[in-house]
Design an enzyme around this catalytic site. Sequence first.
Site, PDB file in Angstrom:
ATOM      1  N   HIS A  57       0.849  -1.194   0.000  1.00 18.78           N
ATOM      2  CA  HIS A  57       0.000   0.000   0.000  1.00 18.78           C
ATOM      3  C   HIS A  57       0.883   1.240   0.000  1.00 18.78           C
ATOM      4  CE1 HIS A  57      -3.155   2.784   0.572  1.00 18.78           C
ATOM      5  NE2 HIS A  57      -2.649   3.221   1.697  1.00 18.78           N
ATOM      6  N   ASP A  59       1.090   5.074  -0.315  1.00 18.36           N
ATOM      7  CA  ASP A  59       0.389   6.356  -0.295  1.00 18.36           C
ATOM      8  C   ASP A  59       1.061   7.372  -1.200  1.00 18.36           C
ATOM      9  OD1 ASP A  59      -1.734   5.973   1.661  1.00 18.36           O
ATOM     10  OD2 ASP A  59      -0.102   5.664   3.089  1.00 18.36           O
ATOM     11  N   ASP A 181      -7.532   1.476   1.908  1.00 12.81           N
ATOM     12  CA  ASP A 181      -7.205   2.400   2.999  1.00 12.81           C
ATOM     13  C   ASP A 181      -8.121   3.612   3.077  1.00 12.81           C
ATOM     14  OD1 ASP A 181      -5.762   3.106   5.253  1.00 12.81           O
ATOM     15  OD2 ASP A 181      -4.263   4.256   4.155  1.00 12.81           O
ATOM     16  N   HIS A 422      -6.293   9.538  -0.721  1.00 17.64           N
ATOM     17  CA  HIS A 422      -6.969   9.535   0.581  1.00 17.64           C
ATOM     18  C   HIS A 422      -6.174  10.198   1.710  1.00 17.64           C
ATOM     19  CE1 HIS A 422      -4.870   5.615   0.325  1.00 17.64           C
ATOM     20  NE2 HIS A 422      -4.560   5.861   1.577  1.00 17.64           N
TER      21      HIS A 422
END
Length: 989
Positions: A57, A59, A181, A422
């Site tokens: 994941h 970001d 997420d 996000h």
Amino acid sequence: MDSTPTHRKHTAMKYFYGIIIFLVWLAFDTTEAVCGYESCPETKPFMVNVHLVPHSHDDVGWLKTVDQYYYGHKNNIQHARVQYILDTVIDALLENPTRRFIQVETAFFAKWWQEQTESMKQVVNRLVNEGRLVFTGGAWTMNDEAAVNYQSVIDQFTVGLKFLDEAFGICARPHVGWQIDAFGHSREQASMFAQMGFDGQFFARMDHRDKSKRADNLGLEMIWNASESLDEMELFTGMLYNHYSAPPGFCFDLLCNDDPIVDGTSYDNNVGDRVNEFTKYLEGLETHYRSYHIMVPMGDDFHYENAHKNYKNMDKLIKYVNSLQFRYNVFYSTPSCYLQSLHQTLETWPNKTQDFLPHSHEADSFWTGYYTSRPTQKRFERDGNHMLQTVKQLSVFAGLSSDQQKKDLDYLRQIMGVMQHHDAITGTEKQEVSNDYDRLLYDGIIGGASNARDALRVLTNLPEGEFESCLQLNISECAFTKDSADNVVVTLFNPLAHTSSQYVRVPVREESYQVTDEKGRVVASEVVPVAQPVLALKYRENNTQHELVFKASVNKIASYFIKKIEKTESKKIVLHNRLRKDETQSDVDSETVVQTSQIKLVIDNYTGRLKTIQMNGVVEEIEQNFGVFKTTRSCHYIFREDEPMDVLSDDIEFAVYDGDLVKEIHQQVDDYISQVIRIYEGVNRVEFEWLIGPIPGFGREIITIFDSGISSDGVFYTDSNGREMIRRERDKREDFSPDLEKQPASGNYYPVTSRIALQDNAKRLVLLNDRSQGGSSMNDGRLEIMLHRRSYFSDGSGAAEALNEEQFGDGLIARGKLFLILNAGAKENTIAERQAEKEIHLPFWKFFSKSKNAISNAVPKLLPDFNDLPQSVHLLTLEPFTDDEILLRLENFLDRIEGKVVSFNIRSIFDSLGGSEIREATLDGNLPLEEMKRMKFHHYGAGPMPRKAEFFMSQHKPLSANKSHEASEFSVTLNPMQIRTFIIRKEPV
Ligand SMILES: *[C@@H]1O[C@H](CO)[C@@H](O)[C@H](O)[C@H]1NC(C)=O
Ligand SMILES: *[C@@H]1O[C@H](CO)[C@@H](O)[C@H](O)[C@H]1NC(C)=O
Ligand SMILES: [Zn+2]
């Protein structure tokens, strides 16, 4: 993509990877590659099939900036280096053909891709074509779902999926959403996935009570009915059990300290124990899911920087689990392969109709603060979208095609993708990162503005116009008019389909002006004083203390000319002396009435507050207040109340400007809160322009409240990403009872990205906003919106710093607008709200030029005209797609209750865009609609099981035509809320 074996061998020799398997693979594999569902691993009947999903994941900015994450510097803040993740994952995939990896964030992948050699690109191509490297989600970023507008989500999927399509073709097309997420999940996001032809989505966050209930009731996987207006908008949705992390104890990443699998003759051999632990975990997991397939994510934030470590141990785990027991069949897989297995099991699934907002991960922790966090950045993101839509359309009209122009447009598209991430639009990133987003977006907007100027020079009769944009019009500041607005041309661009009339405000000095349109006709205008609290802003250049206001009517582009004239009598602002409570006054003196021909506002002279609104034939007592939550434990994400809201009750000073075109009530509510209430002649809504900050002290969340007597009975409505409305009921959720005892307000806050409303049989009250915010209705008849927040709490997790935005050495000052509409309760009255929403989201963009050296006899290019489209049709997108293609999206923006099916013909639009062929695509524009085939899942409780797996196809015949076809081939029908996406190939020039 297709390279000859000789060429492959040659490449392989040139770049020696030292891996026998790889060479064998290149030399002998001449079969057609299979990708997508055909490449899914085999599963075993009569066993529980365990789909291990290696993932990372990553970001696109959070604690570190986008580039810091990619390159890997600032590792003292967070250990994360995305470039090596991709490097090592590719190596590791080559070592063993059963290994798989899902790649999610295309922003990072694209950055890595452009650094690769041709031969490496071929290697990656093979991995993609064999379904070993599998793009999942695939948008530019993993977008937030609460604060985003659907237009920007569609755009960022278009950008990401187009990149993948151009680099790899169909094998790279993602089949499932991977929103692991995001902090709660919107229904509109699910609807967009369905409209893109995705088969399902997976995520990892929902309210903890919802989750535990679903875990107990086999409800973690469901069929989401994602639209109240559109048919067949069902999307399979799965919730992961253990967040998106590997099972406890089985994180083999370098960021973890779990034991490796120790095998062989080592004294420390732990194979038996590890296999037992793993199967124990699977036993538990299995009880929460319906089928004989379970998915186990193997990854976490920024994992796989040394992919060998992960895969080496997973290889062993798979080998030993499979050889030591017979219940579980463990293998490398992907979310789409898992979903395919579920589809084939012919299992039935529970229904879901509302959404997963707000999110709460544990007791008393509602993630409702981020709906409002960083209010100025949330507004800046809207400016970015406004510029993006403007420049996309202008690029099409003017046929911009230089490399620089394409680069600038792509950059803005990509940055807007980054802003949807996000931890970007949510405001949950660190301050340094937020500053970096501002920098990126500013650069993007500047590049867009430069393209807009190039286009306008071709499209208007101002071939040398400057066409400057002023980005600080919200505080009446514009470098272009600061010395004088004499001989200034304001060129307005209208991104909407239909001709629109809107008021335009231009910062000016206190002088008299005349405004004329392109035909030389004088347009009514007036010079209005800027509110005192704006003038008092430090660091604001103080030369323009007035605004010139006039009403403009624009089809696509129109210019208005400003000339200074002899001083005329101008209206002044009238200060109202507040009355003391003990003064007895006649009714006439106790209130101030401000009205246009449509709207009447009554201000209470004792309190200085709004008291009554009359419009649309409805009168209602509406009192507006501001309130403060004093919070000590709120953070970027969470709004955590300690005590009830403190409503500011001091009487308010106010002044009234009573113009011909506009009336304004200037209120000073508190030292740091002021407001202008504004009504324009001919505009059927009340504008509240608030100015808040610096918030004194820390730990304060500022709310505005509108109290009416409407009997809303606990029910209110909020939009889902700017499209369909969702019914909310105070203190309730669709599927569970939330823990609101200690957080009654916070747990009742919902994202408001465009609109919040309540009503009874007779009346309806609505607020529209100019950026995402949190909102609620804590009493019947009340609407409230959180406008600004500042905290001093840093909880060590999350952003690990307080949300304490500062500017110029003091707390951040934010300014913005709310728009109020009061109407009768009739259903069709919401149509005006829809229209207002489009106008607020995409108003005229203003470009400024000097007229003296500009105007020529050049005949402006004739622009396509969209006015023949039905009134409920929105020009959602018009943009260059490839060098010789244009993407056009049309949306019927009324829902099933408000609107009806509309039919129209787009032949003339097609012709005026220079079209030679047109085809229809899925919502993201990258898949021909006729190729769309989505998995259909069977509802629990909906009759007998189908005998074989079912699919959804396009419900209508996809449009496909070319120039030589009859006009009738170009007819388009749009159901309520339907969006159709067309690719128009242009006539070669
Ligand atoms: C700007 O000028 C106005 C009027 O002269 C004054 O009231 C205001 O304080 C000035 N602002 C600043 C920051 O000096
Ligand atoms: C779920 O939705 C489907 C389709 O709308 C419906 O047929 C079915 O009865 C619903 N199931 C339950 C348990 O409500
Ligand atoms: Zn994240």
